[in-house]
Design a protein around this motif. Structure first.
Motif, PDB file in Angstrom:
ATOM      1  N   ALA A  94       0.711  -1.159   0.038  1.00 21.70           N
ATOM      2  CA  ALA A  94       0.228   0.019   0.134  1.00 21.70           C
ATOM      3  C   ALA A  94       0.841   1.301  -0.061  1.00 21.70           C
ATOM      4  O   ALA A  94       0.427   2.194  -0.779  1.00 21.70           O
ATOM      5  N   PRO A  95       1.969   1.460   0.735  1.00 23.38           N
ATOM      6  CA  PRO A  95       2.641   2.651   0.801  1.00 23.38           C
ATOM      7  C   PRO A  95       3.328   2.904  -0.552  1.00 23.38           C
ATOM      8  O   PRO A  95       3.657   4.104  -0.930  1.00 23.38           O
ATOM      9  N   LEU A  96       3.506   2.019  -1.196  1.00 28.70           N
ATOM     10  CA  LEU A  96       4.436   1.973  -2.501  1.00 28.70           C
ATOM     11  C   LEU A  96       3.780   2.747  -3.546  1.00 28.70           C
ATOM     12  O   LEU A  96       4.431   3.485  -4.423  1.00 28.70           O
ATOM     13  N   HIS A  97       2.380   2.847  -3.373  1.00 31.91           N
ATOM     14  CA  HIS A  97       1.471   3.333  -4.481  1.00 31.91           C
ATOM     15  C   HIS A  97       1.646   4.843  -4.209  1.00 31.91           C
ATOM     16  O   HIS A  97       1.643   5.957  -5.113  1.00 31.91           O
ATOM     17  N   ASN A  98       1.783   5.185  -2.906  1.00 32.50           N
ATOM     18  CA  ASN A  98       2.058   6.685  -2.714  1.00 32.50           C
ATOM     19  C   ASN A  98       3.458   7.149  -3.251  1.00 32.50           C
ATOM     20  O   ASN A  98       3.696   8.275  -3.861  1.00 32.50           O
ATOM     21  N   ILE A  99       4.550   6.383  -3.288  1.00 30.60           N
ATOM     22  CA  ILE A  99       5.766   6.762  -3.933  1.00 30.60           C
ATOM     23  C   ILE A  99       5.471   6.851  -5.655  1.00 30.60           C
ATOM     24  O   ILE A  99       6.089   7.724  -6.118  1.00 30.60           O
ATOM     25  N   GLY A 100       4.941   5.728  -5.860  1.00 30.51           N
ATOM     26  CA  GLY A 100       4.611   5.522  -7.454  1.00 30.51           C
ATOM     27  C   GLY A 100       3.772   6.926  -7.987  1.00 30.51           C
ATOM     28  O   GLY A 100       4.044   7.713  -9.280  1.00 30.51           O
ATOM     29  N   ASP A 101       2.850   7.356  -7.312  1.00 30.35           N
ATOM     30  CA  ASP A 101       2.143   8.643  -7.590  1.00 30.35           C
ATOM     31  C   ASP A 101       2.894   9.849  -7.731  1.00 30.35           C
ATOM     32  O   ASP A 101       2.715  10.630  -8.263  1.00 30.35           O
ATOM     33  N   MET A 102       4.448  10.029  -7.284  1.00 27.89           N
ATOM     34  CA  MET A 102       5.021  11.077  -7.174  1.00 27.89           C
ATOM     35  C   MET A 102       6.475  11.007  -7.949  1.00 27.89           C
ATOM     36  O   MET A 102       7.078  11.950  -8.320  1.00 27.89           O
ATOM     37  N   HIS A 103       6.809   9.612  -7.903  1.00 24.46           N
ATOM     38  CA  HIS A 103       7.989   9.442  -8.877  1.00 24.46           C
ATOM     39  C   HIS A 103       8.146   8.323  -9.652  1.00 24.46           C
ATOM     40  O   HIS A 103       7.240   7.419  -9.344  1.00 24.46           O
ATOM     41  N   ALA A 104       8.760   8.474 -10.666  1.00 27.12           N
ATOM     42  CA  ALA A 104       8.884   7.186 -11.646  1.00 27.12           C
ATOM     43  C   ALA A 104       9.726   6.062 -10.879  1.00 27.12           C
ATOM     44  O   ALA A 104      10.432   6.496 -10.293  1.00 27.12           O
ATOM     45  N   TRP A 105       9.329   4.881 -11.276  1.00 26.49           N
ATOM     46  CA  TRP A 105      10.039   3.756 -10.596  1.00 26.49           C
ATOM     47  C   TRP A 105      11.386   3.550 -11.449  1.00 26.49           C
ATOM     48  O   TRP A 105      11.332   2.655 -12.304  1.00 26.49           O
ATOM     49  N   THR A 106      12.358   4.235 -11.182  1.00 31.13           N
ATOM     50  CA  THR A 106      13.631   4.195 -11.797  1.00 31.13           C
ATOM     51  C   THR A 106      14.264   3.289 -10.715  1.00 31.13           C
ATOM     52  O   THR A 106      14.170   2.948  -9.840  1.00 31.13           O
ATOM     53  N   THR A 107      15.513   2.860 -11.545  1.00 31.80           N
ATOM     54  CA  THR A 107      16.567   1.931 -10.503  1.00 31.80           C
ATOM     55  C   THR A 107      16.908   2.713  -9.285  1.00 31.80           C
ATOM     56  O   THR A 107      17.026   1.968  -8.185  1.00 31.80           O
ATOM     57  N   GLU A 108      16.982   4.224  -9.389  1.00 31.61           N
ATOM     58  CA  GLU A 108      17.641   4.753  -8.227  1.00 31.61           C
ATOM     59  C   GLU A 108      16.501   4.748  -7.164  1.00 31.61           C
ATOM     60  O   GLU A 108      16.540   4.497  -5.896  1.00 31.61           O
ATOM     61  N   THR A 109      15.242   5.035  -7.757  1.00 36.00           N
ATOM     62  CA  THR A 109      13.999   5.008  -6.568  1.00 36.00           C
ATOM     63  C   THR A 109      13.715   3.866  -6.085  1.00 36.00           C
ATOM     64  O   THR A 109      13.309   3.610  -4.956  1.00 36.00           O
ATOM     65  N   ILE A 110      13.804   2.785  -6.752  1.00 36.02           N
ATOM     66  CA  ILE A 110      13.682   1.342  -6.197  1.00 36.02           C
ATOM     67  C   ILE A 110      14.719   0.866  -5.106  1.00 36.02           C
ATOM     68  O   ILE A 110      14.607   0.563  -3.979  1.00 36.02           O
ATOM     69  N   ALA A 111      15.987   1.356  -5.395  1.00 34.63           N
ATOM     70  CA  ALA A 111      16.951   1.332  -4.409  1.00 34.63           C
ATOM     71  C   ALA A 111      16.720   1.952  -3.064  1.00 34.63           C
ATOM     72  O   ALA A 111      17.156   1.362  -2.033  1.00 34.63           O
ATOM     73  N   LEU A 112      16.498   3.349  -3.182  1.00 36.43           N
ATOM     74  CA  LEU A 112      16.260   4.136  -1.966  1.00 36.43           C
ATOM     75  C   LEU A 112      14.902   3.523  -1.285  1.00 36.43           C
ATOM     76  O   LEU A 112      15.182   3.462  -0.038  1.00 36.43           O
ATOM     77  N   THR A 113      13.852   3.127  -2.052  1.00 38.93           N
ATOM     78  CA  THR A 113      12.748   2.529  -1.249  1.00 38.93           C
ATOM     79  C   THR A 113      13.097   1.171  -0.458  1.00 38.93           C
ATOM     80  O   THR A 113      12.944   1.035   0.425  1.00 38.93           O
ATOM     81  N   ALA A 114      13.897   0.455  -1.292  1.00 42.59           N
ATOM     82  CA  ALA A 114      14.289  -0.850  -0.616  1.00 42.59           C
ATOM     83  C   ALA A 114      15.224  -0.513   0.672  1.00 42.59           C
ATOM     84  O   ALA A 114      15.046  -1.005   1.785  1.00 42.59           O
ATOM     85  N   ALA A 115      16.184   0.512   0.536  1.00 40.56           N
ATOM     86  CA  ALA A 115      16.799   0.784   1.513  1.00 40.56           C
ATOM     87  C   ALA A 115      16.319   1.376   2.958  1.00 40.56           C
ATOM     88  O   ALA A 115      16.318   0.872   4.206  1.00 40.56           O
ATOM     89  N   TRP A 116      15.217   2.127   2.695  1.00 35.94           N
ATOM     90  CA  TRP A 116      14.340   2.838   3.633  1.00 35.94           C
ATOM     91  C   TRP A 116      13.642   1.678   4.335  1.00 35.94           C
ATOM     92  O   TRP A 116      13.326   1.618   5.588  1.00 35.94           O
ATOM     93  N   ALA A 117      13.007   0.930   3.427  1.00 32.79           N
ATOM     94  CA  ALA A 117      12.128  -0.480   3.812  1.00 32.79           C
ATOM     95  C   ALA A 117      13.085  -1.363   4.754  1.00 32.79           C
ATOM     96  O   ALA A 117      12.274  -1.763   5.771  1.00 32.79           O
ATOM     97  N   ALA A 118      14.067  -1.493   4.416  1.00 31.99           N
ATOM     98  CA  ALA A 118      15.314  -2.394   5.365  1.00 31.99           C
ATOM     99  C   ALA A 118      15.493  -1.766   6.597  1.00 31.99           C
ATOM    100  O   ALA A 118      15.332  -2.513   7.649  1.00 31.99           O
ATOM    101  N   LEU A 119      15.362  -0.431   6.735  1.00 31.50           N
ATOM    102  CA  LEU A 119      15.601   0.513   7.850  1.00 31.50           C
ATOM    103  C   LEU A 119      14.503   0.164   8.811  1.00 31.50           C
ATOM    104  O   LEU A 119      14.578   0.015   9.865  1.00 31.50           O
TER     105      LEU A 119
END
Length: 319
Positions: free
Chosen positions: A276-301
């Motif tokens: 569910a939270p990922l849809h909020n990211i997708g509404d504001m940013h394109a899913w690039t490699t950088e976006t996916i990596a940052l999201t994964a890093a924050w999710a891990a945290l």
């Protein structure tokens, strides 16, 4: 006199302790992950909380309101004691304090750094589903069916296949009823459900705007600036009150009759809410490699934070 002073000191200490409980519970309620009900269980006041909330009935409220007449005061006093307001009021103030502070932070981060915030929330939710789910037994067709239904329902809502339309008054009341009732239940976070329904950021922003408008009003601001966000907050509170006397009672009854099956369904809702939270990211940013990596890093945290909390308190055991 010394005895009276000692009693006053004890009363003040009890009020501060209860306020601190409220701060902890409110922080859990305002962030998707561990619910306020789980915090109440861990800190040892869940039984008193449920007893006090259950005692909040229209009959007792009417008895209190009729206490302005002398002959009705004994009944009003009895109703006040039964509702345990000396516990609920400081607890509620603590919850509100935390929720307001976190709403301000959420409102700011949703605009300045949505990847960090929603990535962190994704990790919190996923880790919460793991920590709660591994203490449950999926050992019967009924429980497995409940898990499938709960997960599927949450995934459909998260994918916007099933959704609440917009953010009108009726939706706000419904969101308040569902979220507030979930806040006192072990396992499910009210804020998680708000994310699932797409209302979390909107309601956080409205609460933050309302608090700022009230602050500005005290220093000469406009009343008109208070009305719009104030209406949203009022509708949410009305929904929360309705939820406490309806939805929360239904779920508590289900827990009493078949605790294991009910918890399997509730924890499955959490598991299905992970995207569910990922849809909020997708509404504001394109899913690039950088976006996916940052999201994964924050999710891990976020996951690490939840697992660390579980370790510190000795584990979350809903069943």
């Amino acid at each position: 006199m010394e005895y009276e002073r000692s009693d006053i000191a004890v009363d003040r200490l009890e009020l501060l302790r209860t306020y601190g409980y409220g701060l902890c519970m409110g922080a859990a309620d305002a962030l998707p992950g561990v619910s306020g009900g789980t915090v109440a269980l861990l800190l040892g006041f869940y039984g008193r909380l449920i007893a006090a909330v259950t005692a909040l009935t229209p009959r007792r409220a009417i008895a209190v309101l009729r206490g302005y007449r002398r002959e009705n005061r004994p009944r009003a006093r009895k109703a006040l004691l039964e509702m345990d307001l000396q516990f609920l009021l400081p607890l509620g103030v603590g919850v509100i304090t935390s929720v307001v502070l976190i709403a301000e932070l959420v409102s700011s981060l949703a605009e300045s750094n949505p990847i960090a915030m929603f990535g962190f929330f994704t990790g919190l939710i996923a880790a919460s589903a793991i920590t709660l789910g591994r203490s449950l037994a999926f050992d019967s067709p009924t429980r497995i069916g409940a898990a499938i239904v709960g997960t599927t329902l949450a995934l459909l809502v998260a994918a916007d296949v099933v959704h609440l339309p917009g953010s009108g008054p009726v939706v706000i009341v419904i969101a308040g009823a569902i979220a507030v009732s979930a806040m006192i239940l072990p396992g499910v976070s009210g804020s998680l459900l708000l994310i699932l329904f797409g209302q979390y950021v909107f309601l956080s922003s409205e609460l933050s705007a309302f608090v700022h408008a009230i602050s500005d009003l005290l220093s000469g601001g406009s009343v008109a600036a208070v009305i719009d966000p104030g209406t949203t907050v009022a509708l949410f509170v009305v929904g929360g009150a309705v939820g406490l006397v309806t939805i929360a009672r239904v779920v508590r009854t289900a827990l009493a009759r078949n605790r294991g099956l009910t918890l399997v369904f509730l924890v499955s809702l959490i598991a299905g809410s992970v995207p569910a939270p990922l849809h909020n990211i997708g509404d504001m940013h394109a899913w690039t490699t950088e976006t996916i990596a940052l999201t994964a890093a924050w999710a891990a945290l976020g996951a690490i934070a939840l697992f660390a909390l579980e370790h510190l308190v000795g584990g979350f055991e809903p069943e």
